[in-house]
Each structure stands twice: as C-alpha cells, then as structure tokens.
Design a protein around this motif. Structure first.
Motif, PDB file in Angstrom:
ATOM      1  N   MET A   1     -36.437  -1.422 -39.022  1.00 22.68           N
ATOM      2  CA  MET A   1     -37.561  -2.281 -38.695  1.00 22.68           C
ATOM      3  C   MET A   1     -38.848  -1.537 -39.049  1.00 22.68           C
ATOM      4  O   MET A   1     -39.043  -0.408 -38.643  1.00 22.68           O
ATOM      5  N   THR A   2     -39.702  -2.157 -39.790  1.00 22.51           N
ATOM      6  CA  THR A   2     -40.943  -1.514 -40.185  1.00 22.51           C
ATOM      7  C   THR A   2     -41.949  -1.563 -39.043  1.00 22.51           C
ATOM      8  O   THR A   2     -41.779  -2.275 -38.052  1.00 22.51           O
ATOM      9  N   PHE A   3     -42.989  -0.773 -39.196  1.00 21.38           N
ATOM     10  CA  PHE A   3     -44.004  -0.703 -38.141  1.00 21.38           C
ATOM     11  C   PHE A   3     -44.684  -2.045 -37.917  1.00 21.38           C
ATOM     12  O   PHE A   3     -44.940  -2.433 -36.778  1.00 21.38           O
ATOM     13  N   SER A   4     -44.963  -2.777 -38.980  1.00 24.07           N
ATOM     14  CA  SER A   4     -45.655  -4.064 -38.828  1.00 24.07           C
ATOM     15  C   SER A   4     -44.770  -5.083 -38.100  1.00 24.07           C
ATOM     16  O   SER A   4     -45.260  -5.866 -37.281  1.00 24.07           O
ATOM     17  N   LYS A   5     -43.458  -5.061 -38.364  1.00 25.28           N
ATOM     18  CA  LYS A   5     -42.564  -5.965 -37.651  1.00 25.28           C
ATOM     19  C   LYS A   5     -42.452  -5.575 -36.180  1.00 25.28           C
ATOM     20  O   LYS A   5     -42.425  -6.425 -35.299  1.00 25.28           O
ATOM     21  N   ALA A   6     -42.385  -4.273 -35.921  1.00 31.50           N
ATOM     22  CA  ALA A   6     -42.296  -3.800 -34.544  1.00 31.50           C
ATOM     23  C   ALA A   6     -43.577  -4.122 -33.781  1.00 31.50           C
ATOM     24  O   ALA A   6     -43.531  -4.521 -32.615  1.00 31.50           O
ATOM     25  N   ALA A   7     -44.719  -3.961 -34.424  1.00 30.66           N
ATOM     26  CA  ALA A   7     -45.996  -4.276 -33.777  1.00 30.66           C
ATOM     27  C   ALA A   7     -46.102  -5.774 -33.514  1.00 30.66           C
ATOM     28  O   ALA A   7     -46.590  -6.191 -32.456  1.00 30.66           O
ATOM     29  N   GLY A   8     -45.656  -6.581 -34.442  1.00 30.55           N
ATOM     30  CA  GLY A   8     -45.669  -8.031 -34.245  1.00 30.55           C
ATOM     31  C   GLY A   8     -44.760  -8.450 -33.104  1.00 30.55           C
ATOM     32  O   GLY A   8     -45.110  -9.309 -32.295  1.00 30.55           O
ATOM     33  N   PHE A   9     -43.590  -7.831 -33.015  1.00 30.52           N
ATOM     34  CA  PHE A   9     -42.662  -8.132 -31.929  1.00 30.52           C
ATOM     35  C   PHE A   9     -43.238  -7.705 -30.577  1.00 30.52           C
ATOM     36  O   PHE A   9     -43.129  -8.431 -29.586  1.00 30.52           O
ATOM     37  N   ALA A  10     -43.875  -6.538 -30.531  1.00 30.68           N
ATOM     38  CA  ALA A  10     -44.496  -6.065 -29.295  1.00 30.68           C
ATOM     39  C   ALA A  10     -45.629  -7.001 -28.883  1.00 30.68           C
ATOM     40  O   ALA A  10     -45.787  -7.313 -27.695  1.00 30.68           O
ATOM     41  N   LEU A  11     -46.407  -7.455 -29.829  1.00 27.57           N
ATOM     42  CA  LEU A  11     -47.494  -8.390 -29.539  1.00 27.57           C
ATOM     43  C   LEU A  11     -46.945  -9.709 -29.018  1.00 27.57           C
ATOM     44  O   LEU A  11     -47.513 -10.306 -28.107  1.00 27.57           O
ATOM     45  N   LEU A  12     -45.817 -10.140 -29.588  1.00 24.93           N
ATOM     46  CA  LEU A  12     -45.176 -11.375 -29.154  1.00 24.93           C
ATOM     47  C   LEU A  12     -44.719 -11.277 -27.701  1.00 24.93           C
ATOM     48  O   LEU A  12     -44.713 -12.270 -26.980  1.00 24.93           O
ATOM     49  N   LEU A  13     -44.362 -10.097 -27.240  1.00 21.92           N
ATOM     50  CA  LEU A  13     -43.947  -9.898 -25.856  1.00 21.92           C
ATOM     51  C   LEU A  13     -45.128  -9.657 -24.918  1.00 21.92           C
ATOM     52  O   LEU A  13     -45.088 -10.052 -23.754  1.00 21.92           O
ATOM     53  N   VAL A  14     -46.177  -9.024 -25.396  1.00 19.31           N
ATOM     54  CA  VAL A  14     -47.303  -8.644 -24.552  1.00 19.31           C
ATOM     55  C   VAL A  14     -48.230  -9.827 -24.261  1.00 19.31           C
ATOM     56  O   VAL A  14     -48.699  -9.980 -23.133  1.00 19.31           O
ATOM     57  N   ILE A  15     -48.490 -10.668 -25.238  1.00 16.18           N
ATOM     58  CA  ILE A  15     -49.453 -11.764 -25.070  1.00 16.18           C
ATOM     59  C   ILE A  15     -49.036 -12.727 -23.948  1.00 16.18           C
ATOM     60  O   ILE A  15     -49.853 -13.042 -23.091  1.00 16.18           O
ATOM     61  N   PRO A  16     -47.785 -13.212 -23.891  1.00 22.38           N
ATOM     62  CA  PRO A  16     -47.430 -14.089 -22.764  1.00 22.38           C
ATOM     63  C   PRO A  16     -47.542 -13.384 -21.414  1.00 22.38           C
ATOM     64  O   PRO A  16     -47.916 -13.997 -20.417  1.00 22.38           O
ATOM     65  N   GLY A  17     -47.249 -12.095 -21.378  1.00 24.80           N
ATOM     66  CA  GLY A  17     -47.390 -11.337 -20.141  1.00 24.80           C
ATOM     67  C   GLY A  17     -48.837 -11.284 -19.676  1.00 24.80           C
ATOM     68  O   GLY A  17     -49.129 -11.413 -18.487  1.00 24.80           O
ATOM     69  N   LEU A  18     -49.758 -11.096 -20.596  1.00 23.61           N
ATOM     70  CA  LEU A  18     -51.172 -11.076 -20.249  1.00 23.61           C
ATOM     71  C   LEU A  18     -51.662 -12.443 -19.798  1.00 23.61           C
ATOM     72  O   LEU A  18     -52.468 -12.551 -18.874  1.00 23.61           O
ATOM     73  N   VAL A  19     -51.171 -13.484 -20.427  1.00 18.37           N
ATOM     74  CA  VAL A  19     -51.562 -14.841 -20.043  1.00 18.37           C
ATOM     75  C   VAL A  19     -51.074 -15.141 -18.627  1.00 18.37           C
ATOM     76  O   VAL A  19     -51.814 -15.665 -17.797  1.00 18.37           O
ATOM     77  N   LEU A  20     -49.831 -14.782 -18.342  1.00 21.01           N
ATOM     78  CA  LEU A  20     -49.295 -15.026 -17.012  1.00 21.01           C
ATOM     79  C   LEU A  20     -49.940 -14.136 -15.957  1.00 21.01           C
ATOM     80  O   LEU A  20     -50.039 -14.523 -14.797  1.00 21.01           O
ATOM     81  N   ALA A  21     -50.377 -12.958 -16.341  1.00 19.22           N
ATOM     82  CA  ALA A  21     -51.046 -12.069 -15.391  1.00 19.22           C
ATOM     83  C   ALA A  21     -52.398 -12.627 -14.988  1.00 19.22           C
ATOM     84  O   ALA A  21     -52.915 -12.306 -13.912  1.00 19.22           O
ATOM     85  N   GLY A  22     -52.974 -13.481 -15.810  1.00 16.14           N
ATOM     86  CA  GLY A  22     -54.250 -14.097 -15.474  1.00 16.14           C
ATOM     87  C   GLY A  22     -54.118 -15.187 -14.434  1.00 16.14           C
ATOM     88  O   GLY A  22     -55.104 -15.600 -13.822  1.00 16.14           O
ATOM     89  N   CYS A  23     -52.898 -15.656 -14.201  1.00 15.75           N
ATOM     90  CA  CYS A  23     -52.685 -16.667 -13.173  1.00 15.75           C
ATOM     91  C   CYS A  23     -52.796 -15.991 -11.813  1.00 15.75           C
ATOM     92  O   CYS A  23     -52.341 -14.881 -11.626  1.00 15.75           O
ATOM     93  N   GLY A  24     -53.397 -16.670 -10.882  1.00 17.24           N
ATOM     94  CA  GLY A  24     -53.547 -16.057  -9.567  1.00 17.24           C
ATOM     95  C   GLY A  24     -53.648 -17.086  -8.470  1.00 17.24           C
ATOM     96  O   GLY A  24     -53.435 -18.276  -8.674  1.00 17.24           O
ATOM     97  N   ARG A  25     -54.002 -16.612  -7.316  1.00 13.22           N
ATOM     98  CA  ARG A  25     -54.122 -17.458  -6.147  1.00 13.22           C
ATOM     99  C   ARG A  25     -55.445 -18.191  -6.199  1.00 13.22           C
ATOM    100  O   ARG A  25     -56.503 -17.593  -6.401  1.00 13.22           O
TER     101      ARG A  25
END
Length: 64
Positions: A1-25
């Motif tokens: 796996m090249t660096f660009s594919k790995a970075a894209g995959f990491a971004l694909l996992l991180v972005i939804p996590g950040l969006v959900l972390a913005g949800c709150g009470r």
C-alpha cells in the motif's frame, strides 16, 4: 500500500470520527466545576413550558 492510499484510508476513518465527536448534549452551558447548570430563563424549581410535538414515524423506528 502506498503512502497516498494509506493517507486516504486514514482520512476516510478520521473524518467521520471528527464529525461524530462534534455531536453533543443540547442544553444550557455549564460552568466549569459546577454541579448545577446556569439557567437564567426561569427561577429554580419551576419547569419550563414545553410545546407539544407531533409524533411522526421514522424509517428506523421498527428497529428500536
């Protein structure tokens, strides 16, 4: 796996996590270290009047 594919995959996992972390009470802000919320709308012990909301069915209701 090249660096660009790995970075894209990491971004694909991180972005939804950040969006959900913005949800709150939803509610009033609390003072740091305070046990009771700051509420200047009504005096203590009097409930705020609530508006009746029409119950509408939702697509995922049968799963709940």
């Amino acid at each position: 796996m090249t660096f660009s594919k790995a970075a894209g995959f990491a971004l694909l996992l991180v972005i939804p996590g950040l969006v959900l972390a913005g949800c709150g009470r939803k509610g009033d802000l609390d003072r740091p270290g305070a046990n009771t919320p700051i509420n200047t709308k009504t005096p203590t012990g009097t409930p705020e009047p609530r508006q009746r909301v029409e119950d509408r069915p939702f697509l995922l209701d049968p799963l709940l």
